[in-house]
Design an enzyme around this catalytic site. Structure first.
Site, mmCIF file in Angstrom:
data_model
loop_
_atom_site.group_PDB
_atom_site.id
_atom_site.type_symbol
_atom_site.label_atom_id
_atom_site.label_comp_id
_atom_site.label_asym_id
_atom_site.label_seq_id
_atom_site.Cartn_x
_atom_site.Cartn_y
_atom_site.Cartn_z
ATOM 1 N N GLU A 111 0.805 -1.219 0.000
ATOM 2 C CA GLU A 111 0.000 0.000 0.000
ATOM 3 C C GLU A 111 0.840 1.272 0.000
ATOM 4 O OE1 GLU A 111 -0.638 -2.520 2.149
ATOM 5 O OE2 GLU A 111 -2.650 -3.219 1.620
ATOM 6 N N HIS A 135 -10.006 -4.301 11.626
ATOM 7 C CA HIS A 135 -10.727 -4.224 10.350
ATOM 8 C C HIS A 135 -12.037 -3.442 10.451
ATOM 9 C CE1 HIS A 135 -7.972 -7.413 9.112
ATOM 10 N NE2 HIS A 135 -8.428 -7.339 7.892
HETATM 11 C C1 LIG Z 1 -2.105 -4.102 4.822
HETATM 12 C C2 LIG Z 1 -3.137 -5.039 4.345
HETATM 13 N N1 LIG Z 1 -3.484 -5.033 3.040
HETATM 14 C C3 LIG Z 1 -4.424 -5.880 2.577
HETATM 15 C C4 LIG Z 1 -5.048 -6.762 3.419
HETATM 16 C C5 LIG Z 1 -6.112 -7.708 2.890
HETATM 17 N N2 LIG Z 1 -5.547 -9.074 2.800
HETATM 18 C C6 LIG Z 1 -5.688 -9.926 3.813
HETATM 19 S S1 LIG Z 1 -4.861 -11.338 3.547
HETATM 20 C C7 LIG Z 1 -4.296 -10.845 2.051
HETATM 21 C C8 LIG Z 1 -3.422 -11.768 1.261
HETATM 22 C C9 LIG Z 1 -2.140 -12.103 1.945
HETATM 23 O O1 LIG Z 1 -1.477 -13.159 1.314
HETATM 24 P P1 LIG Z 1 -0.187 -13.868 1.899
HETATM 25 O O2 LIG Z 1 0.707 -12.882 2.547
HETATM 26 O O3 LIG Z 1 0.389 -14.703 0.816
HETATM 27 O O4 LIG Z 1 -0.728 -14.807 3.085
HETATM 28 P P2 LIG Z 1 -1.727 -16.049 3.012
HETATM 29 O O5 LIG Z 1 -3.093 -15.482 3.122
HETATM 30 O O6 LIG Z 1 -1.464 -16.770 1.755
HETATM 31 O O7 LIG Z 1 -1.416 -16.863 4.231
HETATM 32 C C10 LIG Z 1 -4.771 -9.566 1.772
HETATM 33 C C11 LIG Z 1 -4.505 -8.821 0.539
HETATM 34 C C12 LIG Z 1 -4.671 -6.718 4.790
HETATM 35 N N3 LIG Z 1 -5.259 -7.516 5.698
HETATM 36 N N4 LIG Z 1 -3.718 -5.873 5.216
#
Ligand SMILES: Cc1ncc(C[n+]2csc(CCOP(=O)(O)OP(=O)(O)O)c2C)c(N)n1
Ligand SMILES: [Mg+2]
Lengths: 465, 336
Positions: free
Chosen positions: A199, A268
């Protein structure tokens, strides 16, 4: 013992759904993890996996059935040695229940497409609005807030090819909340850009792109994640026009869902209206109705300044009437009198309007005639509309979801005190969310959020009746 | 998968293997149950399941000692069970009840246990990385030999604060093992669509941090790599990066329709690479356990999980005055 398979909840806000398709039939062997059905929620079609093993004994809800409530039995699974005939003997109750439930969709079909029951559907039934946002006699069409936002972006992208959309999952995934559905298909990957989860990086990049002559729309998956990037919103986007003596304006829109959704807890669920409203150089918009969502987003994209555009996940699925016009815009900085009244002024914005309008309806039944103002833009604020209303009603209640200290309502109170002190017949009440991080537990979350009853109680207090 | 195979098949005892089998199975059954309770509306909000990734936390916990710390994202149920937190307390937090680890106030994504040195449970992608680096900083400051495991996803690996953390951790030689759980997707975005530097562990090299890729579907390989990383940290030669190649079988959260990958891709992983099946096979073909033994374990685990679900349903909702507690801590007293 036969096991009932229940209609699952597949999203935080789902209460019912469509059983779109059965992927198994009666008599099939079911193993755990097997995909047995497709279920449509308000956001997506989901695959439904079996948890238990056995033989599909009986399908209780036919495919294509709409409005199936969460936890309704939809099928019965048999264990080894049981037969479908046993079900009738052993589980008659569930059969009966299913039949009862199956009738419900007919009911919910008739009350049109509203995702959730909304007691007041104000936009449509309001009395005359002083300065209407569209010419009298304009054709109207029903539309969800989600569709209205999508239309606004699509229209502006057609109109101006420097407008582009950037954010996490906006393209191939069609938007985490499906606001950008279809935009990648229409405008291509050059203009609908999936970013990595970064972000601070993409927000700074978008500000630079705005200086470079483009008109970025930055979608934050939710505004909670904009905190990673808040430095660029404030230090880069909001201040540079001033610091450069007017050389570097920043035409950019930051948009996404803001405030509490349902049961997603403290990190959230936060309303940023007051936060951003503090900052000179930013404009802050927070629409309630679909018409305002559409008209204001189009204005924001054209504005030429950084606009923080605060949406709400719970409002996305609500349906309102929107004028069917070629190029419908709503000016930034103008409040709307959503309901005219003479006894008390209630000022709100965004989802707060749900409680304000509901309270006004109930108060009317008690003989209290409330005027409800939908602020729509938080900054620059249309204080003139508030003041002239308070001069008429002499009483004021503000309603918002954010925290109490340094709230938007606090600013309104101060302004009214300075400009209309002599007109006030009672101290102003600022209703806010509770002064605590949002709890996860269902009972505590309910307590933390503002309610219609609190609005009614506040109105009784300021009207002394 | 570009994982280097470090297989530790050789000298593993039956007891050890059985323990990993049990620990992984507990996570899987627990998550299946959580999915079911979500479907019934007993769990709300976001709920991210760990199914498929069990070998990662079980392997690393096998290499840890008492006093070591861990911190992770919202996909945290497996980490909590693996570090010995009570399934009942975890499940009751998922249902938002008084008996939950955060008294129902945190939910699935925000749970903590000071006692088990589990520092959450964080909902903001990437935030746990500097936080975990700080836990390591405190241990170094105090002069003990504890190590902190900082878990984050392939998607989180693109957050800038990860690299700010790397730089400080190496600059100050902090005892931190960064564990990148590369399950190939961040919500709907595959790693191919989020970066052109495919080996995430190699990014540490720019800061002078050692690291390697590990087969995350092989619990023994994870354990072996964990031991190596921990040894480096305890010797004052930290930090260390492990990129653990794994896979999540379920959607990102309960509300993800998962249209970005094929059913076949998931099926193939499940059939050919499943970490639990792998150990089950080692146990049976090696004559270390009979089918009967394993059936008994399955039964035992099922009972633990069912108990946790019953507890989570029966535990009352938090009392209403809990809304106003814990906002501030009591004033800190000087250590006696
Ligand atoms: C700063 C932020 N941006 C976006 C989100 C929304 N979001 C939650 S999980 C996620 C994906 C994360 O993927 P990864 O780091 O690969 O972890 P995984 O879910 O695969 O364990 C996103 C975009 C968030 N929670 N926090
Ligand atoms: Mg991932």
């Amino acid at each position: 013992m036969a096991t009932e398979i229940l209609m699952p909840a597949l999203s935080p806000t789902m209460e019912e759904g469509t059983l779109a398709k059965w992927l198994v039939k009666e008599g099939d062997e079911i193993t755990s993890g097997m995909i047995i059905a497709e279920i449509e929620t308000d956001k997506a079609t989901m695959e439904f996996e079996a948890v238990d093993e056995g033989t599909m004994g009986k399908i209780l809800i036919d495919e294509g059935t709409e409005g199936v409530k969460v936890n309704t039995p939809i099928a019965v699974l048999l264990e080894e040695g049981e037969s479908a005939d046993d079900i009738k003997a052993s589980a008659p109750a569930s059969d009966a229940k299913a039949d009862e439930k199956a009738e419900e969709p007919a009911k919910s079909d008739s009350d049109v497409a509203a995702d959730k029951p909304v007691a007041a559907q104000p936009a449509a039934e309001l009395p005359s609005v002083p300065e209407p946002d569209w010419p009298e006699g304009t054709e109207m069409k029903s539309m969800t807030v989600r569709e209205a936002l999508r239309e606004a972006m699509a229209e502006e992208m057609r109109r101006n090819d420097t407008v582009f959309l950037m954010g996490e999952e906006v393209g191939e995934y069609q938007g985490a909340y499906k606001i950008s559905q279809g935009l990648l298909d229409e405008f291509g990957a050059k203009r609908v850009i999936d970013t990595p989860i970064t972000e601070a990086g993409f927000t700074g990049l978008a500000v630079g792109a705005a200086w470079g002559g483009l008109n970025p729309i930055v979608e934050f998956m939710t505004f909670n994640f904009a905190m990673q990037a808040i430095d660029h919103l404030i230090n880069s986007a909001a201040k540079t026009n001033y610091m450069s003596g007017g050389q570097l304006p920043c035409p950019i829109v930051f948009r996404g869902p803001n405030g509490a959704a349902a049961r997603v807890a403290a990190q959230h669920s936060q309303d940023y209206a007051a936060w951003y409203s503090h900052i000179p150089g930013l404009k802050v918009v927070m629409p309630y109705s679909a018409a305002d969502a559409k008209g204001l987003l189009k204005s924001a994209i054209r504005d030429g300044n950084p606009v923080v555009f605060l949406e709400n996940e719970i409002l996305y699925g609500r349906t309102f009437e929107v004028p069917d016009m070629d190029d419908f815009t709503v000016p930034i900085g103008k409040a709307r009198i959503a309901r005219q009244g003479k006894d008390v002024t209630i000022v709100s914005f965004g989802i707060g309007m749900t409680y304000a309008l509901e309270a006004a309806e109930k108060l009317a039944a008690d003989g209290i005639d409330a005027e409800v103002i939908d602020l729509r833009t938080i900054r620059p604020m249309d204080t003139a509309t508030i003041i002239s209303s308070v001069k008429k009603t002499n009483r004021l209640v503000t309603v918002e979801e954010g925290f109490p200290q340094s709230s938007v309502g606090n600013f309104i109170s101060a302004t009214v005190m300075m400009e209309a002190f002599d007109y006030l017949d009672a101290p102003v009440i600022n209703l806010c969310g509770k002064d605590v991080p949002m709890p996860y537990a269902a009972n505590l979350e309910k307590l933390a959020l503002i309610t219609t009853d609190e609005v009614i109680e506040a109105v009784h207090k300021v009207t002394y009746r | 998968m570009a994982a280097r195979k470090t297989t530790g098949k050789s000298n593993v005892s039956a007891d050890e293997l059985l323990k990993y089998y049990k620990d992984m199975l507990l996570i899987r059954r627990f998550e299946e149950k959580a999915g079911q309770l979500y479907g019934m509306g007993l769990i709300g909000g976001f709920c991210h399941l760990y199914i498929g990734q069990e070998a990662v936390v079980v392997g690393l916990e096998a290499a840890a000692k008492d006093g070591d710390k861990r911190i992770t994202s919202y996909r945290d149920h497996g980490h909590m069970l693996a570090c010995g937190m009570d399934p009942k307390g975890v499940m009751a937090e998922l249902t938002g009840r008084e008996g939950g680890y955060s008294k129902g106030k945190g939910g699935s994504m925000h749970m903590f246990s000071k006692e088990k040195h589990f520092y959450g449970g964080h909902g903001i992608v990437g935030a746990q990385v500097p936080l975990g680096t700080g836990l390591g900083f405190a241990d170094k400051y105090k002069g003990n030999d504890n190590v902190t495991f900082v878990y984050f996803g392939d998607g989180a690996a693109n957050q800038g604060q990860v690299y700010e953390s790397y730089n400080m951790a190496e600059l100050w030689n902090l005892p931190v093992v960064y564990v990148i759980e590369n399950n190939q997707y961040a919500m709907g975005t595959s790693t191919k669509r989020s970066t052109k530097s495919p080996n995430l562990w190699e990014r540490g090299a720019a800061y002078g941090i050692k690291g390697e890729a590990v087969d995350g579907m092989d619990v023994m390989a994870v354990k072996a790599a964990g031991e190596k990383a921990i040894a480096a940290c305890r010797a004052g030669d930290g930090p260390y990066i492990l990129e653990v190649m794994t896979y999540r079988y379920r959607g990102h959260s309960m509300s993800d329709p998962a249209k970005y990958r094929t059913r076949e891709e998931v099926q193939k992983m499940r059939e050919e690479r499943d970490p639990i099946e792998r150990v089950r096979e080692m146990l049976t073909t090696g004559g270390l356990a009979t089918d009967e033994d394993l059936k008994a374990i399955d039964k035992e685990i099922k009972a633990v999980v069912n108990d946790s679900a019953e507890f989570a349903k029966d535990s009352p909702e938090p009392s209403l005055d809990e809304l106003w507690t814990d906002i501030y801590a009591a004033p800190q007293e000087a250590d006696a």
